[in-house]
Design a protein around this motif. Structure first.
Motif, PDB file in Angstrom:
ATOM      1  N   TRP A 162       0.816  -1.221   0.000  1.00  0.00           N
ATOM      2  CA  TRP A 162       0.000   0.000   0.000  1.00  0.00           C
ATOM      3  C   TRP A 162       0.851   1.274   0.000  1.00  0.00           C
ATOM      4  N   LEU A 163       2.152   1.145   0.270  1.00  0.00           N
ATOM      5  CA  LEU A 163       3.043   2.294   0.260  1.00  0.00           C
ATOM      6  C   LEU A 163       3.499   2.621  -1.157  1.00  0.00           C
ATOM      7  N   ARG A 164       3.657   3.895  -1.463  1.00  0.00           N
ATOM      8  CA  ARG A 164       4.267   4.286  -2.740  1.00  0.00           C
ATOM      9  C   ARG A 164       5.745   3.882  -2.685  1.00  0.00           C
ATOM     10  N   GLY A 165       6.226   3.241  -3.727  1.00  0.00           N
ATOM     11  CA  GLY A 165       7.587   2.717  -3.714  1.00  0.00           C
ATOM     12  C   GLY A 165       7.714   1.452  -2.895  1.00  0.00           C
ATOM     13  N   SER A 166       6.620   0.701  -2.796  1.00  0.00           N
ATOM     14  CA  SER A 166       6.580  -0.458  -1.890  1.00  0.00           C
ATOM     15  C   SER A 166       7.617  -1.520  -2.242  1.00  0.00           C
ATOM     16  N   LEU A 167       7.910  -1.714  -3.521  1.00  0.00           N
ATOM     17  CA  LEU A 167       8.880  -2.757  -3.877  1.00  0.00           C
ATOM     18  C   LEU A 167      10.276  -2.392  -3.373  1.00  0.00           C
ATOM     19  N   ALA A 168      10.659  -1.127  -3.509  1.00  0.00           N
ATOM     20  CA  ALA A 168      11.969  -0.702  -3.023  1.00  0.00           C
ATOM     21  C   ALA A 168      12.036  -0.742  -1.497  1.00  0.00           C
ATOM     22  N   ILE A 169      10.963  -0.278  -0.847  1.00  0.00           N
ATOM     23  CA  ILE A 169      10.928  -0.305   0.620  1.00  0.00           C
ATOM     24  C   ILE A 169      10.896  -1.746   1.117  1.00  0.00           C
TER      25      ILE A 169
ATOM     26  N   TYR B 227      13.953   7.560   3.232  1.00  0.00           N
ATOM     27  CA  TYR B 227      14.509   8.266   2.067  1.00  0.00           C
ATOM     28  C   TYR B 227      13.808   7.831   0.786  1.00  0.00           C
ATOM     29  N   LEU B 228      13.619   6.513   0.619  1.00  0.00           N
ATOM     30  CA  LEU B 228      12.959   6.007  -0.578  1.00  0.00           C
ATOM     31  C   LEU B 228      11.529   6.536  -0.674  1.00  0.00           C
ATOM     32  N   TYR B 229      10.828   6.548   0.454  1.00  0.00           N
ATOM     33  CA  TYR B 229       9.430   7.002   0.455  1.00  0.00           C
ATOM     34  C   TYR B 229       9.336   8.474   0.058  1.00  0.00           C
ATOM     35  N   VAL B 230      10.188   9.308   0.658  1.00  0.00           N
ATOM     36  CA  VAL B 230      10.177  10.738   0.333  1.00  0.00           C
ATOM     37  C   VAL B 230      10.599  10.959  -1.121  1.00  0.00           C
ATOM     38  N   ARG B 231      11.580  10.198  -1.566  1.00  0.00           N
ATOM     39  CA  ARG B 231      12.082  10.369  -2.939  1.00  0.00           C
ATOM     40  C   ARG B 231      10.999  10.073  -3.963  1.00  0.00           C
ATOM     41  N   VAL B 232      10.235   8.995  -3.762  1.00  0.00           N
ATOM     42  CA  VAL B 232       9.213   8.653  -4.761  1.00  0.00           C
ATOM     43  C   VAL B 232       7.999   9.568  -4.652  1.00  0.00           C
ATOM     44  N   LEU B 233       7.809  10.228  -3.502  1.00  0.00           N
ATOM     45  CA  LEU B 233       6.753  11.233  -3.424  1.00  0.00           C
ATOM     46  C   LEU B 233       7.132  12.468  -4.226  1.00  0.00           C
ATOM     47  N   ILE B 234       8.431  12.829  -4.189  1.00  0.00           N
ATOM     48  CA  ILE B 234       8.903  14.002  -4.934  1.00  0.00           C
ATOM     49  C   ILE B 234       9.022  13.684  -6.419  1.00  0.00           C
ATOM     50  N   PHE B 235       9.473  12.467  -6.727  1.00  0.00           N
ATOM     51  CA  PHE B 235       9.638  12.049  -8.128  1.00  0.00           C
ATOM     52  C   PHE B 235       8.789  10.795  -8.379  1.00  0.00           C
ATOM     53  N   PRO B 236       7.479  10.950  -8.503  1.00  0.00           N
ATOM     54  CA  PRO B 236       6.586   9.781  -8.618  1.00  0.00           C
ATOM     55  C   PRO B 236       6.858   8.930  -9.855  1.00  0.00           C
ATOM     56  N   GLU B 237       7.481   9.508 -10.867  1.00  0.00           N
ATOM     57  CA  GLU B 237       7.753   8.721 -12.069  1.00  0.00           C
ATOM     58  C   GLU B 237       8.794   7.630 -11.823  1.00  0.00           C
ATOM     59  N   GLU B 238       9.531   7.715 -10.718  1.00  0.00           N
ATOM     60  CA  GLU B 238      10.555   6.708 -10.427  1.00  0.00           C
ATOM     61  C   GLU B 238       9.971   5.430  -9.836  1.00  0.00           C
ATOM     62  N   ALA B 239       8.723   5.488  -9.357  1.00  0.00           N
ATOM     63  CA  ALA B 239       8.121   4.304  -8.733  1.00  0.00           C
ATOM     64  C   ALA B 239       6.616   4.346  -8.935  1.00  0.00           C
ATOM     65  N   PRO B 240       6.110   3.731 -10.010  1.00  0.00           N
ATOM     66  CA  PRO B 240       4.665   3.709 -10.233  1.00  0.00           C
ATOM     67  C   PRO B 240       3.939   3.035  -9.069  1.00  0.00           C
ATOM     68  N   PRO B 241       2.687   3.417  -8.818  1.00  0.00           N
ATOM     69  CA  PRO B 241       1.932   2.772  -7.733  1.00  0.00           C
ATOM     70  C   PRO B 241       1.724   1.287  -7.985  1.00  0.00           C
ATOM     71  N   TYR B 242       1.513   0.557  -6.906  1.00  0.00           N
ATOM     72  CA  TYR B 242       1.331  -0.896  -6.997  1.00  0.00           C
ATOM     73  C   TYR B 242       0.071  -1.202  -7.799  1.00  0.00           C
ATOM     74  N   VAL B 243       0.219  -2.063  -8.786  1.00  0.00           N
ATOM     75  CA  VAL B 243      -0.913  -2.517  -9.585  1.00  0.00           C
ATOM     76  C   VAL B 243      -0.893  -4.036  -9.563  1.00  0.00           C
ATOM     77  N   GLY B 244      -1.922  -4.604  -9.004  1.00  0.00           N
ATOM     78  CA  GLY B 244      -1.968  -6.060  -8.925  1.00  0.00           C
ATOM     79  C   GLY B 244      -3.219  -6.494  -8.200  1.00  0.00           C
ATOM     80  N   GLU B 245      -3.313  -7.762  -7.941  1.00  0.00           N
ATOM     81  CA  GLU B 245      -4.477  -8.283  -7.247  1.00  0.00           C
ATOM     82  C   GLU B 245      -4.537  -7.747  -5.826  1.00  0.00           C
ATOM     83  N   ARG B 246      -5.738  -7.606  -5.328  1.00  0.00           N
ATOM     84  CA  ARG B 246      -5.943  -7.138  -3.963  1.00  0.00           C
ATOM     85  C   ARG B 246      -5.343  -8.136  -2.984  1.00  0.00           C
ATOM     86  N   VAL B 247      -4.556  -7.617  -2.037  1.00  0.00           N
ATOM     87  CA  VAL B 247      -3.893  -8.469  -1.054  1.00  0.00           C
ATOM     88  C   VAL B 247      -4.750  -8.522   0.194  1.00  0.00           C
TER      89      VAL B 247
END
Length: 432
Positions: free
Chosen positions: A90-97, A190-210
């Motif tokens: 549910w976090l933006r940049g969840s794969l990196a985090i 750092y990763l969370y703040v970075r992807v909030l500032i540059f959203p193109e670096e980490a698209p939101p999670y798209v997949g089946e509902r967990v």
């Protein structure tokens, strides 16, 4: 005195022509002892080597290496990453985090940074790239978080520092928990703040509902490793077992998980893990023994006393001296491997640290924090080359560029722990 200069030049010259580090340390140390004590050097040299390795606590090193190698041969690294994604999607940049979280837990399993980079990176980087993450986020998050294994117990560098400095390995393990978790949190933030500032670096999670059922199922693939970590570290912290005894049970438990739970190893695979562990452990121990020869020569000609006197005599405040030492260590870490850096610099710097009134336990934590920066910076940053080996599609140049901001994050946290030693010592003092 001209002799120490000759010894140091010999050491650097041997390293420059590509001699193995243990040979460079041993030969230059013997040369120094010979110049100082003549033929008695051939008595002092073997005595130094044996004295360094004749330690019961040092048995923990090959056993924890064996434990990590057994678990690295299982799907634990992959399962840790998938579990982290299930809980953090549910976090933006969840794969990196999730990569940071998986690497932190895997660090508690293996104690070796390159094992975490290989196990987690081989799964995480392709998934991030497939889902549109930037290559710098994908590479940087894996390489930097893999270094967490150096600080989060059971940490091989902390075992080595304990053997060299005579500081309790159990206390070092306790002391490494807060800085290790703080660094993992800093990288994730750092990763969370970075992807909030540059959203193109980490698209939101798209997949089946967990669902919660999915989250619990994800834990089914890692509970064995988590239970083993809790058992090993719990036995050490409670005083039930020494680090060496707990490491023996950990290696046995990892063997059971690899062979009977995941069925990842046959007889040939077991022999391969045993051979790899023996080579890694033998190389580390050989470096430690030869570095002790070099260190004993430095002590014989009172180099640590000279360094302490020179720095204390500058009238700089202790904090300034410490930051100067940290900068030197970071620079050396870019050129010398972690094991050699610990065993060579500790005898020189520890008298300075104690003269300034600081705790040797705290210095061990700070030293390993330095090494975490060293393993992700060229030209000797092993994590960089490990990721390149497991993900050939990444160029080494872009891996190096990707870690630059993560280095600044780690260095900022290092300065915090340098200026506020009580943070590192809080948990050990609480346990005592």
């Amino acid at each position: 005195m001209i002799e120490p200069i000759i010894v140091v030049v010999t050491l650097l010259g041997l390293i420059a022509i590509g001699s193995p580090i243990f040979l460079a340390l041993g030969a230059s140390g013997l040369l120094g002892l010979y110049m100082a004590r003549g033929s008695l050097a051939f008595f002092f040299g073997p005595t130094s080597l044996f004295g360094q390795l004749n330690s019961f606590e040092l048995l923990a090193l090959p056993l924890f290496v064996l434990m990590g190698n057994f678990l690295a041969a299982t799907p634990v690294g992959m399962n840790l990453f998938h579990a982290a994604v299930a809980w953090l999607h549910w976090l933006r940049g969840s794969l990196a985090i999730s990569t940071v979280g998986a690497s932190a837990v895997f660090g508690a399993v293996s104690g070796v940074s390159i094992a975490g980079v290989a196990a987690v990176g081989s799964i995480a980087v392709p998934q991030m790239l497939e889902r549109g993450y930037s290559r710098t986020i994908a590479a940087g998050s894996v390489v930097s978080s893999g270094a967490l294994a150096m600080l989060i117990p059971p940490s091989v560098p902390l075992i080595i520092y304990g053997a060299v400095s005579s500081v309790s390995v159990a206390d070092l393990f306790i002391g490494g928990i807060v800085p290790g978790l703080a660094l993992a949190l800093a990288l994730a933030l750092y990763l969370y703040v970075r992807v909030l500032i540059f959203p193109e670096e980490a698209p939101p999670y798209v997949g089946e509902r967990v669902t919660w059922a999915d989250r619990l199922r994800a834990l089914a693939g890692i509970w064995h490793a988590l239970a083993l970590i809790a058992f090993v570290l719990g036995a050490i912290y409670s005083g039930i077992a020494t680090p060496s005894e707990a490491a023996a049970f950990g290696a046995l438990g990892a063997f059971v998980i690899a062979v009977f739970v995941f069925r990842s190893l046959d007889v040939r695979g077991i022999l391969r893990v045993l051979g790899s562990s023996a080579r890694i452990s033998g190389a580390i121990l050989l470096i430690m023994g030869c570095a002790r020869i070099f260190g004993d020569y430095l002590n014989l000609v009172r180099v640590p006393d000279a360094v302490t006197g020179a720095l204390v005599g500058t009238d700089l405040p202790p904090e300034a001296i410490l930051i100067l030492v940290m900068l030197v260590l970071v620079g050396l870490g870019m050129l010398v491997d972690a094991v050699s850096l610990i065993v060579v610099t500790t005898p020189i710097l520890l008298p300075l640290i104690t003269t300034l009134g600081y705790d040797p336990l705290w210095f061990g934590i700070i030293l390993v924090l330095n090494l975490e920066i060293a393993v992700i910076t060229p030209p000797v940053g092993l994590n960089l080359y490990t990721l390149k080996a497991v993900v050939p599609s990444l160029r080494l140049e872009e891996i190096v560029r990707s870690v630059v901001p993560f280095v600044f994050v780690q260095f900022a946290l290092l300065i915090v722990f340098v200026l506020f030693p009580s943070i590192s010592l809080w948990l050990p003092s609480l346990v005592k």
